[in-house]
Design an enzyme around this catalytic site. Structure first.
Site, PDB file in Angstrom:
ATOM      1  N   SER A  64       0.855  -1.187   0.000  1.00 19.48           N
ATOM      2  CA  SER A  64       0.000   0.000   0.000  1.00 19.48           C
ATOM      3  C   SER A  64       0.890   1.235   0.000  1.00 19.48           C
ATOM      4  CB  SER A  64      -0.882   0.023   1.249  1.00 19.48           C
ATOM      5  OG  SER A  64      -1.530   1.282   1.355  1.00 19.48           O
ATOM      6  N   TYR A  68      -3.106   0.039  10.446  1.00 22.14           N
ATOM      7  CA  TYR A  68      -3.098  -0.405   9.057  1.00 22.14           C
ATOM      8  C   TYR A  68      -1.773  -0.083   8.379  1.00 22.14           C
ATOM      9  CZ  TYR A  68      -4.207  -0.438   4.045  1.00 22.14           C
ATOM     10  OH  TYR A  68      -4.186  -0.681   2.698  1.00 22.14           O
TER      11      TYR A  68
HETATM   12  N1  LIG Z   1      -8.323  -0.456  -2.532  1.00 24.96           N
HETATM   13  C1  LIG Z   1      -7.310   0.331  -2.194  1.00 24.96           C
HETATM   14  O1  LIG Z   1      -7.393   1.547  -2.314  1.00 24.96           O
HETATM   15  C2  LIG Z   1      -6.060  -0.234  -1.677  1.00 24.96           C
HETATM   16  C3  LIG Z   1      -4.988   0.615  -1.455  1.00 24.96           C
HETATM   17  C4  LIG Z   1      -3.811   0.094  -0.976  1.00 24.96           C
HETATM   18  C5  LIG Z   1      -3.696  -1.243  -0.712  1.00 24.96           C
HETATM   19  N2  LIG Z   1      -4.764  -2.063  -0.953  1.00 24.96           N
HETATM   20  C6  LIG Z   1      -4.601  -3.473  -0.645  1.00 24.96           C
HETATM   21  O2  LIG Z   1      -5.072  -4.268  -1.703  1.00 24.96           O
HETATM   22  C7  LIG Z   1      -5.493  -5.516  -1.196  1.00 24.96           C
HETATM   23  C8  LIG Z   1      -6.852  -5.848  -1.781  1.00 24.96           C
HETATM   24  O3  LIG Z   1      -7.775  -4.883  -1.453  1.00 24.96           O
HETATM   25  P1  LIG Z   1      -9.095  -4.565  -2.270  1.00 24.96           P
HETATM   26  O4  LIG Z   1      -9.127  -3.127  -2.449  1.00 24.96           O
HETATM   27  O5  LIG Z   1      -9.186  -5.425  -3.436  1.00 24.96           O
HETATM   28  O6  LIG Z   1     -10.194  -4.937  -1.181  1.00 24.96           O
HETATM   29  P2  LIG Z   1     -11.428  -5.945  -1.230  1.00 24.96           P
HETATM   30  O7  LIG Z   1     -12.085  -5.809   0.087  1.00 24.96           O
HETATM   31  O8  LIG Z   1     -12.220  -5.696  -2.450  1.00 24.96           O
HETATM   32  O9  LIG Z   1     -10.751  -7.350  -1.317  1.00 24.96           O
HETATM   33  C9  LIG Z   1     -10.091  -7.936  -0.230  1.00 24.96           C
HETATM   34  C10 LIG Z   1     -10.431  -9.414  -0.223  1.00 24.96           C
HETATM   35  O10 LIG Z   1      -9.663 -10.024   0.810  1.00 24.96           O
HETATM   36  C11 LIG Z   1     -10.493 -10.922   1.496  1.00 24.96           C
HETATM   37  N3  LIG Z   1      -9.991 -11.095   2.859  1.00 24.96           N
HETATM   38  C12 LIG Z   1      -9.988 -10.199   3.856  1.00 24.96           C
HETATM   39  N4  LIG Z   1      -9.467 -10.759   4.950  1.00 24.96           N
HETATM   40  C13 LIG Z   1      -9.121 -12.010   4.643  1.00 24.96           C
HETATM   41  C14 LIG Z   1      -8.540 -13.082   5.358  1.00 24.96           C
HETATM   42  N5  LIG Z   1      -8.200 -12.957   6.644  1.00 24.96           N
HETATM   43  N6  LIG Z   1      -8.320 -14.227   4.716  1.00 24.96           N
HETATM   44  C15 LIG Z   1      -8.660 -14.366   3.425  1.00 24.96           C
HETATM   45  N7  LIG Z   1      -9.229 -13.410   2.704  1.00 24.96           N
HETATM   46  C16 LIG Z   1      -9.453 -12.230   3.312  1.00 24.96           C
HETATM   47  C17 LIG Z   1     -11.855 -10.301   1.465  1.00 24.96           C
HETATM   48  O11 LIG Z   1     -12.846 -11.288   1.666  1.00 24.96           O
HETATM   49  C18 LIG Z   1     -11.880  -9.693   0.093  1.00 24.96           C
HETATM   50  O12 LIG Z   1     -12.414 -10.576  -0.856  1.00 24.96           O
HETATM   51  C19 LIG Z   1      -5.486  -5.392   0.318  1.00 24.96           C
HETATM   52  O13 LIG Z   1      -4.313  -5.966   0.829  1.00 24.96           O
HETATM   53  C20 LIG Z   1      -5.440  -3.903   0.517  1.00 24.96           C
HETATM   54  O14 LIG Z   1      -4.840  -3.527   1.715  1.00 24.96           O
HETATM   55  C21 LIG Z   1      -5.929  -1.582  -1.419  1.00 24.96           C
END
Ligand SMILES: NC(=O)c1ccc[n+]([C@@H]2O[C@H](COP(=O)([O-])OP(=O)(O)OC[C@H]3O[C@@H](n4cnc5c(N)ncnc54)[C@H](O)[C@@H]3O)[C@@H](O)[C@H]2O)c1
Ligand SMILES: [Zn+2]
Length: 702
Positions: A578, A591
């Site tokens: 991130s 976080y």
């Molecule tokens: N969306 C953003 O702006 C953003 C920014 C920086 C980093 N990220 C990172 O990207 C990654 C994906 O995020 P996203 O935006 O696609 O979110 P999202 O919520 O759409 O997807 C996350 C997925 O992870 C699954 N999950 C959560 N906890 C879990 C666990 N303990 N075991 C197994 N599965 C689990 C959820 O069920 C979900 O399907 C994350 O690591 C997030 O921190 C996202």
């Protein structure tokens, strides 16, 4: 089959019955009737195996050039499968021109030359290539002809007792020709046989299958089904009351699924070549019956018979001793011996103009009590190879029930495998997509970034395991990908990355379903926002459990699979980090610091993985709002609160505006970086970070 159940009776042959529906048939044109009959035959796996066989009808058509009525042979064209083909799967050729080809034929050495004339007989500019079986259909003077290779028929065709059994079952109504490779010469042999034996309604082709005919589409279909049923009933009578293959020597192992998961990545690692292979495991009843039998080693060594089986399964399977599966040196040695055996076969059989030797690794690996594992360039091919070996097992069972099983002669097998025209077809195939042969596991695969990354990898040819704790969503996403990319290439694992056992089970699934792992995308994540004084220990731990410990657990479980791939170009771990792992964030200390821990974990693992050919890199997204479920929840309101703005459109504006490029960041943009880091395009990069955030100076790495 139950674990430990001793196999006391041979598996029976399925007995097909007619599925013809007059009401459906009444609405169809003559060409559509041929298609209907073909689909009925091919759609019934007791009748024929995948792709196996071909059908034809000689129909009256109007010549587009002269307006005259002409006789046209409609015959299943090259490639495809009679069960799923459409009308465009048929080649159409002027029957008169086909018959005229005999003027060019001087004898068996002309078979290849005759293939070159077929396109000259094309009717109506039909682009579907005619197959090498075309002469079998054109030369026979019958309106409707079927040629199929069902197991019960090949069992007769590949047995020392087959000719006598044919006589016993059909009393001269069905003839018998010795083995001859498909081609023009076989067509001539058939025609002459039928002329000398008027009244035969079909001919068994030794080592191969059957060809039969009738005056109408319905009569031909029902005739074919009847002949198969006759053969199946006859064999079932012979098999009844005793176990097949000399009885059981090794009982099915109750732990066979776990054994396969452990074994497959190791075998895959030892199969060197330009590309890694995909694996397919089956412990179906045939595989357990055969591999656990007394006669197993003797019969396995003989190889398969029908050319269809043989082309998919290679000259012979590799057999392993179940007591020595833990021994890597033993496995490496066995695969090495197989390659030497294959090279010796090539050297013995090659002709002056033979194409160069192809991949020498085994396709079929058999383990008593465990089952059948097949390896091929892609998952579907591996699965089909396994199914074809299952057909070969059925053939051996039936053949041995009435005599001795006879495999294809080695030189004949070689001439089919290295047939020059087949080689030309291989050379014309497009280059495989970049990730064909690769296996990826994506945690959080049901989420926005995870699913987009999985789709990107699938699009380039990878097989993917989606691992997510959200059971309903992950199944939804899997089903969608199965529709889009095919059901063979995607699996779902319900897995919470904070649970060591569930994590291990997800990687075991990747090993058992595909054969190992090349790419790990550690992505499962959550987000939380709170000022320090409101950050409870519970909130703190939740972030660290998923984002730091979860990444550690997945990487650790992936490691033994990834390190197996060193000799095949190495493997790759991609962490989804991130921006907040690099740049400090207000009101998100749990976080952001957990993300920073994961970022540094990636660098440590890059150091540790390099000697094993494992690369570890990080993608840092920021503000991926559309498509992300994180932004559907509390995080949205909390971040809006932290910045003192509205949680609606204003928030998206808030994130887009200050980005240097002023653009939205989408899950697909993150997926692009995942693809780059996961693939060989970044083969020389490890320990790196790629920011995908539309530009954010605070997050510049240095
Ligand atoms: N969306 C953003 O702006 C953003 C920014 C920086 C980093 N990220 C990172 O990207 C990654 C994906 O995020 P996203 O935006 O696609 O979110 P999202 O919520 O759409 O997807 C996350 C997925 O992870 C699954 N999950 C959560 N906890 C879990 C666990 N303990 N075991 C197994 N599965 C689990 C959820 O069920 C979900 O399907 C994350 O690591 C997030 O921190 C996202
Ligand atoms: Zn055939």
């Amino acid at each position: 089959m139950n674990a430990h159940t001793p196999i006391s009776a041979a598996l029976p042959f399925a007995v097909p019955a007619s599925r013809w529906d007059d009401a459906v048939a009444a609405t169809l044109s003559p060409a559509e009737l041929l298609l209907y009959r073909s689909n009925l035959l091919g759609g019934d796996l007791t009748v024929t195996n995948f792709g196996g066989g071909n059908t034809s009808a000689k129909l009256e058509e109007v010549d587009p050039l002269t307006g005259e009525k002409v006789e046209v042979l409609w015959v299943k064209g090259s490639g495809g499968d009679i069960g799923s083909m459409k009308l465009d799967g048929f080649a159409t050729l002027y029957q008169a021109k086909l018959l005229g080809l005999e003027a060019h034929y001087a004898g068996p050495d002309d078979d290849d030359k005759m293939v070159g004339f077929l396109p000259h007989c094309t009717f109506n500019l039909n682009g579907r290539a005619a197959s090498i079986d075309t002469p079998l259909h054109s030369i026979l003077p019958f309106a409707h002809v079927d040629h199929v290779h069902p197991d019960a028929i090949i069992a007769l065709a590949a047995s020392s007792g087959g000719e006598a059994a044919t006589q016993e079952i059909w009393g001269g109504r069905i003839g018998w020709l010795p083995w001859k490779r498909p081609g023009y010469t076989l067509g001539v042999m058939l025609r002459d046989y039928v002329a000398a034996n008027p009244g035969v309604a079909g001919v068994m082709l030794a080592g191969h299958g059957i060809i039969c005919w009738a005056d109408s589409a319905k009569a031909c279909y029902e005739h074919t089904v009847r002949l198969i049923a006759d053969a199946a009933n006859y064999l079932n009578g012979k098999l009844a009351g005793k176990p097949a293959f000399g009885g059981q020597a090794v009982a099915p192992n109750p732990d066979r699924a776990a054994i396969a998961a452990d074994l497959m990545p190791r075998l895959r690692g030892f199969m060197t070549g330009a590309r890694a292979k995909l694996g397919h495991f089956s412990d179906d009843a045939e595989a357990l019956e055969f591999t656990g039998s007394v006669d197993f080693e003797r019969l396995a060594a003989l190889g398969t018979s029908c050319p269809d089986h043989f082309l998919r399964t290679k000259i012979a399977p590799l057999t392993l001793d179940p007591a020595r599966l833990q021994d890597d040196a033993y496995l490496a040695q066995k695969i090495g011996e197989y390659r030497d055996m294959y090279a010796a076969y090539y050297a013995r059989c090659k002709r002056p103009n033979s194409p160069a030797m192809r991949d020498a690794n085994p396709v079929v690996v058999l383990v008593p009590g465990v089952g059948r594992i097949t390896f091929a360039t892609d998952k579907t091919t591996a699965r089909l190879a396994g199914e074809f070996y299952g057909n070969a097992i059925n053939v051996m069972r039936g053949a041995e029930a009435i005599g001795e099983y006879i495999a294809l002669d080695e030189q004949e097998a070689f001439d089919i495998e290295y047939w020059l025209l087949e080689e030309a077809k291989l050379q014309r195939m497009p280059a495989p997509r970049p990730l064909v042969g690769k296996i990826a596991l994506v945690t959080g695969g049901a989420g926005g970034i995870g699913a987009a990354s999985a789709a990107r990898l699938l699009r380039e040819g990878a097989c993917v395991v989606l691992a997510d704790r959200d059971a309903a969503s992950v199944e939804d996403v899997r089903a969608g990908f199965a529709r889009q990319f095919g059901k063979d290439v995607v699996r779902a694992a319900v897995c919470d990355v904070t649970d060591e056992r569930q994590v291990q089970a997800a990687f075991d699934l990747a090993a058992r379903e595909f054969g190992g792992l090349d790419i790990l995308v550690a992505n499962a994540g959550i987000a939380s926002s709170a000022p320090l004084e409101e950050t409870t220990i519970e909130l703190w731990n939740r972030n660290y459990d998923v984002l730091a410990q979860g990444y550690f657990l997945t990487a650790r479980a992936a490691w033994p699979l990834l390190r197996r791939m060193k000799d095949q170009g190495g493997s790759s771990v991609v962490f989804i980090g991130s921006k907040n792992g690099v740049a400090a964030a207000t009101n998100a200390s749990a976080y952001a610091s957990a993300k920073a821990a994961a970022n540094h974990l990636a660098r440590c693992l890059a150091l540790e993985g390099a000697p094993h050919g494992i690369r570890v890199n990080t993608v840092n997204p920021d503000a991926v709002i559309k498509g992300s479920k994180i932004w559907d929840g509390d995080w949205r309101t909390e971040r809006a609160g932290a910045h003192g703005i509205d949680a609606g459109m204003e928030l998206e504006e808030h994130y887009r505006k200050p980005s240097m490029l002023g653009r939205d960041v989408l899950p697909e943009d993150i997926a692009e970086a995942v693809y780059f880091l996961g693939s060989d395009m970044s083969a020389k990069s490890t320990g790196n970070m790629i920011n995908v955030d539309a530009g954010n100076a605070q997050a510049f790495t240095r």
